[in-house]
Scaffold this active site. Sequence first.
Site, PDB file in Angstrom:
ATOM      1  N   LYS A  13      23.257 -39.958  26.709  1.00  0.00           N
ATOM      2  CA  LYS A  13      22.285 -41.008  26.399  1.00  0.00           C
ATOM      3  C   LYS A  13      22.939 -42.172  25.654  1.00  0.00           C
ATOM      4  CE  LYS A  13      19.374 -38.453  24.067  1.00  0.00           C
ATOM      5  NZ  LYS A  13      20.156 -37.185  24.076  1.00  0.00           N
ATOM      6  N   ARG A  88       9.024 -37.262  20.677  1.00  0.00           N
ATOM      7  CA  ARG A  88       9.489 -35.886  20.866  1.00  0.00           C
ATOM      8  C   ARG A  88       8.344 -34.926  21.192  1.00  0.00           C
ATOM      9  NH1 ARG A  88      14.707 -34.865  19.220  1.00  0.00           N
ATOM     10  NH2 ARG A  88      15.738 -36.461  17.950  1.00  0.00           N
ATOM     11  N   ARG A 127      35.314 -31.069  23.448  1.00  0.00           N
ATOM     12  CA  ARG A 127      35.691 -32.448  23.144  1.00  0.00           C
ATOM     13  C   ARG A 127      36.309 -32.569  21.753  1.00  0.00           C
ATOM     14  NH1 ARG A 127      29.543 -35.020  22.877  1.00  0.00           N
ATOM     15  NH2 ARG A 127      28.887 -33.993  20.940  1.00  0.00           N
ATOM     16  N   ARG A 160      37.573 -32.480  15.432  1.00  0.00           N
ATOM     17  CA  ARG A 160      36.423 -32.041  16.204  1.00  0.00           C
ATOM     18  C   ARG A 160      35.187 -32.097  15.304  1.00  0.00           C
ATOM     19  NH1 ARG A 160      38.087 -29.012  20.838  1.00  0.00           N
ATOM     20  NH2 ARG A 160      40.339 -28.611  20.784  1.00  0.00           N
ATOM     21  N   ARG A 172      20.652 -26.371  19.964  1.00  0.00           N
ATOM     22  CA  ARG A 172      20.143 -27.722  20.171  1.00  0.00           C
ATOM     23  C   ARG A 172      19.512 -27.877  21.553  1.00  0.00           C
ATOM     24  NH1 ARG A 172      25.590 -30.587  18.710  1.00  0.00           N
ATOM     25  NH2 ARG A 172      24.626 -32.506  19.456  1.00  0.00           N
TER      26      ARG A 172
END
Length: 216
Positions: A13, A88, A127, A160, A172
Amino acid sequence: MNIILLGPPGAGKGTQSGRLEQERGMVQLSTGDMLRAAVVARSPVGLLAKSVMEAGELVSDEIVTGILSERLDQPDVKRGFILDGYPRTEAQARSLDRLLAEKGMKLDHVIELAVDETALVDRITGRFTCASCGAGYHDRYKLPAAPQTCDNCGSHNFKRRPDDNEETVRNRLAEYRAKTAPILPFYEARGLVSRVDGMAPIAEVEAAIEAVLDRR
């Protein structure tokens, strides 16, 4: 053009919102950013939010709506906005409808970045970034050309995010499914929802979003 961009953490996003800001002049409206800005600006609703947060309480829907209302009155929003992180819940979605109607605005599209959760966990947990310049890398998909050396600045320091671990990411994702995804039927009933493959290469995701926005 006013849109809501939906998708779980790591769906892209932020990347797509940044591109829309640059290419179309739209403004990304993140509830977290708006709250912090209102507190700094010491607006009446910002001061109320500050007192609530300092008391360790959750900011109510009414406060968030008030902060969003202030933000929507600013001139840069006239070229269109991207809502990220709000609404939400269905209650917030209905509150947003009322607020936009009061201001003579409307939503044009609700775009969901659809993801494969297993692949997304892999994307997020692998990542890491250069601690010096912020260049992004991945354990499987984008390693530095020279081991432990940033391609961009030559630094040997990497980091990280502490919450980029599998347990946190899956929690999440579960929270997104439970709390945010259920607002989709509310907007589907009005024909506003489009789904884009959030796992596709960035350029393909961009093109798919552009196709949605250019529909008449």
